[in-house]
Design a protein around this motif. Structure first.
Motif, PDB file in Angstrom:
ATOM      1  N   THR A   1       2.080  13.079 -24.844  1.00 38.32           N
ATOM      2  CA  THR A   1       2.041  13.859 -26.363  1.00 38.32           C
ATOM      3  C   THR A   1       0.752  14.308 -26.644  1.00 38.32           C
ATOM      4  O   THR A   1       0.907  15.112 -27.748  1.00 38.32           O
ATOM      5  CB  THR A   1       2.758  13.249 -27.438  1.00 38.32           C
ATOM      6  OG1 THR A   1       1.941  11.872 -27.527  1.00 38.32           O
ATOM      7  CG2 THR A   1       4.203  12.805 -26.786  1.00 38.32           C
TER       8      THR A   1
ATOM      9  N   ASN B   1       4.392   9.136 -26.234  1.00 38.66           N
ATOM     10  CA  ASN B   1       5.460   8.607 -27.396  1.00 38.66           C
ATOM     11  C   ASN B   1       5.802   7.228 -27.768  1.00 38.66           C
ATOM     12  O   ASN B   1       5.237   6.492 -27.001  1.00 38.66           O
ATOM     13  CB  ASN B   1       6.723   9.336 -27.175  1.00 38.66           C
ATOM     14  CG  ASN B   1       7.281   8.984 -25.871  1.00 38.66           C
ATOM     15  OD1 ASN B   1       6.923   8.205 -25.007  1.00 38.66           O
ATOM     16  ND2 ASN B   1       8.664   9.596 -25.497  1.00 38.66           N
ATOM     17  N   ASP B   2       6.556   6.912 -28.803  1.00 38.71           N
ATOM     18  CA  ASP B   2       6.767   5.366 -28.850  1.00 38.71           C
ATOM     19  C   ASP B   2       7.406   4.696 -27.785  1.00 38.71           C
ATOM     20  O   ASP B   2       7.227   3.500 -27.700  1.00 38.71           O
ATOM     21  CB  ASP B   2       7.711   5.384 -30.080  1.00 38.71           C
ATOM     22  CG  ASP B   2       6.892   5.552 -31.318  1.00 38.71           C
ATOM     23  OD1 ASP B   2       5.888   5.750 -31.448  1.00 38.71           O
ATOM     24  OD2 ASP B   2       7.610   5.933 -32.469  1.00 38.71           O
TER      25      ASP B   2
ATOM     26  N   GLY C   1      -0.412  12.865 -34.787  1.00 38.33           N
ATOM     27  CA  GLY C   1       0.241  12.615 -33.487  1.00 38.33           C
ATOM     28  C   GLY C   1      -0.104  11.553 -32.824  1.00 38.33           C
ATOM     29  O   GLY C   1      -0.155  10.340 -33.378  1.00 38.33           O
ATOM     30  N   SER C   2       0.221  11.421 -31.436  1.00 38.32           N
ATOM     31  CA  SER C   2      -0.019  10.171 -30.407  1.00 38.32           C
ATOM     32  C   SER C   2      -0.378  10.734 -29.264  1.00 38.32           C
ATOM     33  O   SER C   2      -0.310  12.080 -28.931  1.00 38.32           O
ATOM     34  CB  SER C   2       1.176   9.689 -30.686  1.00 38.32           C
ATOM     35  OG  SER C   2       2.322  10.295 -30.100  1.00 38.32           O
TER      36      SER C   2
ATOM     37  N   GLN D   1       0.236  18.166 -27.625  1.00 34.72           N
ATOM     38  CA  GLN D   1       1.138  18.889 -28.549  1.00 34.72           C
ATOM     39  C   GLN D   1       0.344  19.240 -30.043  1.00 34.72           C
ATOM     40  O   GLN D   1      -0.918  19.062 -29.967  1.00 34.72           O
ATOM     41  CB  GLN D   1       2.323  17.726 -29.018  1.00 34.72           C
ATOM     42  CG  GLN D   1       3.307  17.809 -28.058  1.00 34.72           C
ATOM     43  CD  GLN D   1       4.382  16.672 -28.403  1.00 34.72           C
ATOM     44  OE1 GLN D   1       4.243  16.116 -29.701  1.00 34.72           O
ATOM     45  NE2 GLN D   1       5.028  16.077 -27.334  1.00 34.72           N
TER      46      GLN D   1
ATOM     47  N   GLU E   1       6.396   9.535 -22.291  1.00 35.40           N
ATOM     48  CA  GLU E   1       6.061  11.024 -22.464  1.00 35.40           C
ATOM     49  C   GLU E   1       4.786  11.184 -23.131  1.00 35.40           C
ATOM     50  O   GLU E   1       4.406  10.559 -23.979  1.00 35.40           O
ATOM     51  CB  GLU E   1       7.011  11.857 -23.398  1.00 35.40           C
ATOM     52  CG  GLU E   1       6.941  13.250 -23.163  1.00 35.40           C
ATOM     53  CD  GLU E   1       7.899  14.096 -24.370  1.00 35.40           C
ATOM     54  OE1 GLU E   1       7.709  15.122 -24.352  1.00 35.40           O
ATOM     55  OE2 GLU E   1       8.708  13.351 -24.965  1.00 35.40           O
TER      56      GLU E   1
END
Length: 311
Positions: free
Chosen positions: A120, A113-114, A109-110, A123, A118
């Motif tokens: 994340t 986001n890239d 995951g991260s 998640q 957003e």
């Protein structure tokens, strides 16, 4: 990021591109990421460090068997007893948030986001990372984990640590036999990610002597001087060419150097440090030390993070 957004920092991209003072190829790529925003350079990396897994060799005699999170947890479960804890922990507040990023990355995951648009971390990979850490904490009584230097005193199996931790253990606990290994990924064979820290040098846009300031930065980060500067901090020089064979006989630091190839920087978003300290850190502390619902608590932290960043 806040300084860049407010046009406070000198854009050094042209200095890099000229090749006269700095060459991108001289620096660790992860270090360069920390001074790059929107494909522009706003500083020069000075030192960098990362985190590996330290283990007590008196108990962990087959570290090569730790290949993923499950094997790490199983070995910890087999070894712990009433006077021995599995894990020293990830700290609280900002430290917890910083360490968490590496675990989320290892779970696929991260934190964001890239597109940096957003959040994340809440998640599924983040949930799995938090649940795994809680399993380790369940094997680590707070009375042991929160005692004075538990790993150094031999009452903890595993500790997260970097260069300064290794230095401290060598000086303060000279009889302790410990090893260092790459951070285990969630799944065997996946990339062993960790986090990155260190120091950068920037020049303010308002400086009236940018050329002289650039010369100073060049001096401090040069192949001749970067290693000596870094040794004050326990980190490595961000200028990779300065390392040479300086650590050829240091088994612990060789692991750290290998881990740097898979070290992830924090998101470069204005306000992220507050998210790290105010949203993620307290959420993790509650998850790891109580029976708080992992999904619900991370969702709350996600909402707090969104409000900090974009509301």
């Amino acid at each position: 990021p806040a300084f860049v957004a407010d046009d406070l920092l000198y854009d050094m991209t042209d200095v890099y591109e000229s090749g006269e003072d700095f060459n991108e190829s001289d620096f660790f790529s992860a270090a360069l990421e920390t001074v790059n925003m929107n494909d522009r350079y706003y500083g020069v990396p000075l030192t960098l460090g990362t985190t590996v897994l330290l283990y007590n060799e008196a108990y962990i005699t087959n570290p090569e068997a730790i290949v993923d999170w499950n094997s790490w947890l199983n070995i910890a479960t087999d070894e712990v007893h009433s006077e021995l804890a599995a894990f020293e922990g990830i700290g609280v507040g900002g430290y917890a948030g910083w360490y968490f990023g590496g675990f989320v990355k290892s779970a696929g995951g991260s934190l964001v986001n890239d597109a940096l648009s957003e959040v994340t971390f809440h998640q599924e990979p983040g949930q799995e990372a938090a649940a795994f850490l809680r399993d380790l904490y369940d094997l680590s009584p707070s009375s042991i984990r929160n005692s004075q230097s538990p790993f150094g005193n031999g009452t903890v199996l595993f500790k997260l640590g970097g260069g300064s931790d290794i230095d401290s253990l060598r000086v303060n606990f000279p009889t302790l036999e410990f090893g260092a290994m790459l951070m285990p990924p969630q799944v065997q064979g996946d990339t062993p990610y960790s986090n990155i820290g260190g120091d950068n040098i920037v020049i303010f846009e308002s400086s009236q002597k940018k050329a002289l300031a650039t010369e100073l930065v060049k001096f401090l980060t040069s192949q001749e001087n970067a290693l000596e500067i870094a040794e004050f901090t326990g980190n490595f020089p961000a200028n990779e060419t300065a390392i040479g064979d300086a650590y050829a006989d240091d088994e612990h630091r060789l692991v750290l150097l290998e881990q740097l190839e898979h070290a992830a920087p924090r998101p470069q978003i204005d306000g992220w440090l507050r998210v790290n300290d105010v949203a993620i850190g307290p959420a993790l502390e509650q998850i790891l030390t109580s029976d708080a619902n992992v999904v619900e608590r991370l969702d709350t932290a996600h909402q707090e993070a969104e409000a900090i960043l974009w509301d």
